[in-house]
Scaffold this active site. Structure first.
Site, short mmCIF file in Angstrom:
data_model
loop_
_atom_site.label_atom_id
_atom_site.label_comp_id
_atom_site.label_asym_id
_atom_site.label_seq_id
_atom_site.Cartn_x
_atom_site.Cartn_y
_atom_site.Cartn_z
N CYS A 13 67.53 48.67 33.01
CA CYS A 13 67.55 47.44 32.20
C CYS A 13 67.10 46.26 33.06
CB CYS A 13 68.95 47.19 31.65
SG CYS A 13 70.16 46.78 32.94
N CYS A 16 68.89 45.62 36.33
CA CYS A 16 68.42 46.45 37.45
C CYS A 16 67.21 45.78 38.09
CB CYS A 16 68.01 47.84 36.96
SG CYS A 16 69.31 48.76 36.12
N ASP A 436 29.12 27.48 30.54
CA ASP A 436 27.87 27.43 31.29
C ASP A 436 26.74 27.70 30.30
OD1 ASP A 436 26.03 27.60 33.50
OD2 ASP A 436 26.10 29.77 33.24
N ASP A 639 28.87 32.94 34.40
CA ASP A 639 28.45 34.27 34.85
C ASP A 639 27.80 34.31 36.22
OD1 ASP A 639 26.09 32.92 34.12
OD2 ASP A 639 25.08 34.82 33.69
N ASP A 643 28.83 29.38 39.27
CA ASP A 643 29.98 29.10 38.40
C ASP A 643 31.31 29.41 39.07
OD1 ASP A 643 28.39 28.35 36.17
OD2 ASP A 643 28.01 30.46 35.74
#
Length: 753
Positions: A13, A16, A436, A639, A643
């Site tokens: 649980c 723990c 971009d 990409d 960037d």
């Protein structure tokens, strides 16, 4: 600083989980620790010069659990299957005794026959004894609750099993106490029939059986939340056919090495990433890219691990094998994200850390108060046990991670790789989407559209300089020159300025190429006629590049990059989600505005150098761009190498998968299909995940806040409403199952915009 993942066993649980985190955090040299109940794993950042694996594992052991080296999903999946099968066996066995117990204790109430030997009316002692006989096997079958619960308590980290074990043990001991009283009463000749109503053996049986039922259903549901990871792992075929030393042999896929010649037949799944050296065909890459149309493949093309060669025959050279394949990296991203924690989980973790001791205190107080006010040990024990077994730290601990895992898995199936739970939280708050231009809004495939020659050497100069560059514009110019029969010449003293241009010596002449500002820096004469031509090209959405030789303009080459078909729709979707869409590009203002107008973008920031992009992102986030001080969460989508700083500076960076490794590493989200619409879908998915987390937490907190007082008997004096331990156990099991089931709804998420 080293970051390492460990397998943790014995957690049941959220309490723990909190105990393990506290124990490991206290180890000298540990910088960070994140324990996941969902994956039974622990990720630790630590200084290897101060501590090590053995010390960390010992800290976990001292807390009452065990830790070891993390094993891959295939192995853990097999372990999970065995564990689930064992849980079902225990549940079925427990249920058999529970049904018999219910028949004996309640059957006579509705007229079902019961032998006089075990009838409460004819033989009370036999009636009590048969209940004890039926309860003992259930205790033995579910002994793990007792060993784990009491061991955790002994180590100072009481957990959910401690509550269950304490409640069941108290019921058993009180039942035995009543049985002894009945035997003594019968010897003394007193009426012992009323005592048959005080036996708690049926509570022991039903508590353990119902908890086992809940645990089994919960475990089954939790396994479904990680289906996405399992499906990803299953994409890699178990075997591969290779040519080695002139022989064709079949080996395990994990035995492949870089450089192996792999044979791929029609209908076969690709066992690694590689390059076709012979043959070709059509490949189904839908599992990776989401594109349902088969992709033609020929010599020199790349085949991706996990995809299928639908037709043809190919032999490929293995390039990325094992953990380096595309599917392995995607799987690792999903696993890491599922193991991470959302900020909203911190509150639940803090509460879970003290939950069990508080509940034990409430239970003890309930017992004492009812004993004082009623003088009935039977009543006091009933309410005390009900408090113990109705409390559910599991619901708190599972509320967030189940939703995160299901959401991350669903994202992966949609081609959206979310690297962390933090990214989900950030996307949920996103108000600004920064895009971009080249390769993101546009296709990123520049082609020469116009050439203005002021010098007959224009194409030679351009091809020579740009042959030294990896920029898409440069490659397009080189291809155009080659198509016109122009050969590039050697270049000396070559330099390249990101966001500016290129410069070098060609055939003894000082040559340069780039935008107008760069040309002026190089000393080239950029007159009004040239500027006018540049503006006319830019106003039509083209990107003009100037070239000069020995300070004189040699001409202009204009290039065009078409907008992706999905970009306009994507911008509309982002706007519909309440995001302000901004284009951030290094292109000149006229070109940027032309592309933005075509895509439907209202805000444009143009002429930005790569090192300036991050500053503009910060301006958008702080509100300076809008002329106010309102903090806005921003996502940057790009990409390229240029960037990367902006992706890192934004609250959340998104990289399209066809981009560079640097861009992808800098991003928090990767769009596998390179479709800008997926950016909107990622934001929408994050909102669905956060909505589910809110629902789960509301249920978990509300359940415990409302049910614990009712179980303690708050409503009993005024309304006669009380929860028996059996009902409390059923309610507790239902709580965790509800939380996990609610999270599983995310597996069916479909973007609405």
């Amino acid at each position: 600083m080293t970051t390492k993942k460990f397998k943790v066993n014995g957690m049941s649980c959220a309490a723990c989980q909190a105990s393990v985190e506290r124990a490991v955090s206290a180890v000298p040299g540990v910088d960070s620790v994140a324990v996941s109940l969902m994956t039974n794993s622990m990720t630790v950042g630590f200084d290897e010069t101060v501590t090590g694996d053995e010390i960390l594992c010992k800290a976990v052991a001292d807390a009452g659990y065990s830790a070891g080296e993390w094993v891959k999903t295939q192995n853990t999946d097999a372990d999970d299957a065995k564990k689930y099968a064992s849980m079902k066996k225990r549940l079925i066995a427990s249920a058999v005794f529970a049904v018999l117990m219910m028949y004996i204790t309640m059957g006579h109430m509705i007229g079902l026959p019961l032998p006089d030997l075990i009838s409460p009316h004819h033989n009370p002692i036999g009636y009590a004894a048969i209940q004890l006989v039926l309860a003992v096997p259930v205790i033995v079958i579910n002994y793990a609750y007792f060993t784990d619960g009491f061991r955790a308590a002994f180590h100072g980290s009481a957990n959910m099993n401690t509550l269950i074990a304490t409640g069941a043990a108290a019921s058993l001991l009180y039942g035995i106490y009543v049985l002894v009283r009945m035997i003594l009463g019968q010897i003394a000749g007193t009426d012992i029939h009323p005592m048959t109503e005080e036996l708690y053996f049926e509570s022991v049986t039903m508590i353990l059986t119902l908890i086992s039922l809940g645990k089994t259903l919960e475990f089954r549901a939790r396994r479904h939340t990680s289906d996405a990871v399992r499906k990803l792992m299953e994409l890699t075929p178990p075997t591969a056919t290779v040519r080695r030393d002139g022989q064709t042999i079949t080996i395990r896929s994990d035995e492949l090495v870089r450089g192996d010649l792999v044979v791929i037949k029609a209908g076969s799944s690709i066992p690694c990433d590689g390059t076709i050296v012979t043959g070709g065909g059509a490949a189904d890459e839908s599992v990776i890219t989401g594109e349902s149309v088969p992709v033609p493949k020929e010599t020199g093309d790349t085949l991706i691990c996990g995809t299928i060669l639908l037709s043809g025959y190919a032999e490929m050279e293995a390039v990325h094998v094992g953990e380096d394949t595309t599917v392995a990296k995607i799987t690792q991203l999903v696993e890491d994200a599922a193991s991470s924690k959302a900020p909203v989980q911190k509150l639940a973790d803090k509460i879970s850390g003290v939950f069990v001791p508080v509940v034990c205190g409430i239970s003890l107080l309930t017992f004492v108060l009812w004993l004082i006010f009623t003088g009935s040990l039977h009543t006091a024990i009933g309410f005390g046990i009900s408090v113990l077994v109705i409390s559910c730290p599991c619901a708190l601990g599972l509320a967030t991670p189940t939703a995160v895992m299901a959401g991350v898995g669903r994202g992966a199936s949609l081609g959206i790789l979310i690297k962390s739970a933090d990214a989900i939280d950030t996307l949920y708050h996103t108000k600004v989407a920064v895009l971009d231009k080249t390769g993101t809004i546009t296709e990123g495939k520049m082609t020469v559209s116009d050439v203005y020659e002021a010098d007959s050497d224009l194409l030679t100069i351009a091809a020579s300089l740009e042959s030294m560059s990896e920029h898409p514009i440069g490659r397009a110019i080189v291809d155009h020159a080659a198509g016109n029969g122009v050969t590039a010449l050697p270049v000396e003293t070559f330099t390249q300025t990101f966001g500016g241009g290129v410069r070098g010596t060609v055939n003894g002449d000082d040559c340069c190429g780039g935008n107008a500002d760069f040309m002026k820096q190089c000393g080239a004469d950029v007159n009004e006629d040239i500027l006018d031509r540049l503006n006319r090209y830019a106003e039509t959405g083209k990107t003009p590049v100037l070239f000069a030789k020995n300070g004189r303009i040699a001409g202009i080459i204009a290039l065009a990059d078409r907008i992706k078909p999905s970009s306009v729709t994507a911008v509309q979707k982002l706007t519909k989600l309440g995001c302000d869409v901004v284009m951030l590009t290094g292109d000149c203002e006229a070109t940027a505005k032309a592309i933005a107008a075509e895509a439907g973008i209202s805000h444009v920031i143009s002429g930005v150098k790569p090192d300036e992009k991050a500053e503009h992102i910060r301006s958008l986030m702080s509100g300076d761009f809008y002329g106010d001080t309102t903090r806005r969460y921003a996502v940057m989508i790009g990409d390229g190498v240029n960037d990367a700083p902006a992706l890192a500076a934004a609250d959340c960076g998104m990289a399209v998968a066809h981009g560079t490794d640097i861009a992808i590493e800098s991003a928090s989200v990767v769009l596998v299909r390179s479709d800008l619409s997926d950016a909107a879908h990622a934001i929408e998915l994050s909102r669905a995940v956060m909505r589910t987390i809110a629902q789960n937490l509301a249920w978990a907190f509300g359940y415990n806040v409302l049910c614990i007082p009712v179980a303690a008997g708050v409503l009993y004096p005024a309304f006669g409403i009380a929860l028996t331990p059996m009902i409390a156990a059923a309610a507790m099991s239902l709580s965790s199952v509800c939380v996990v089931s609610n999270a599983l709804r995310l597996r069916g998420f479909k973007p609405a915009v």
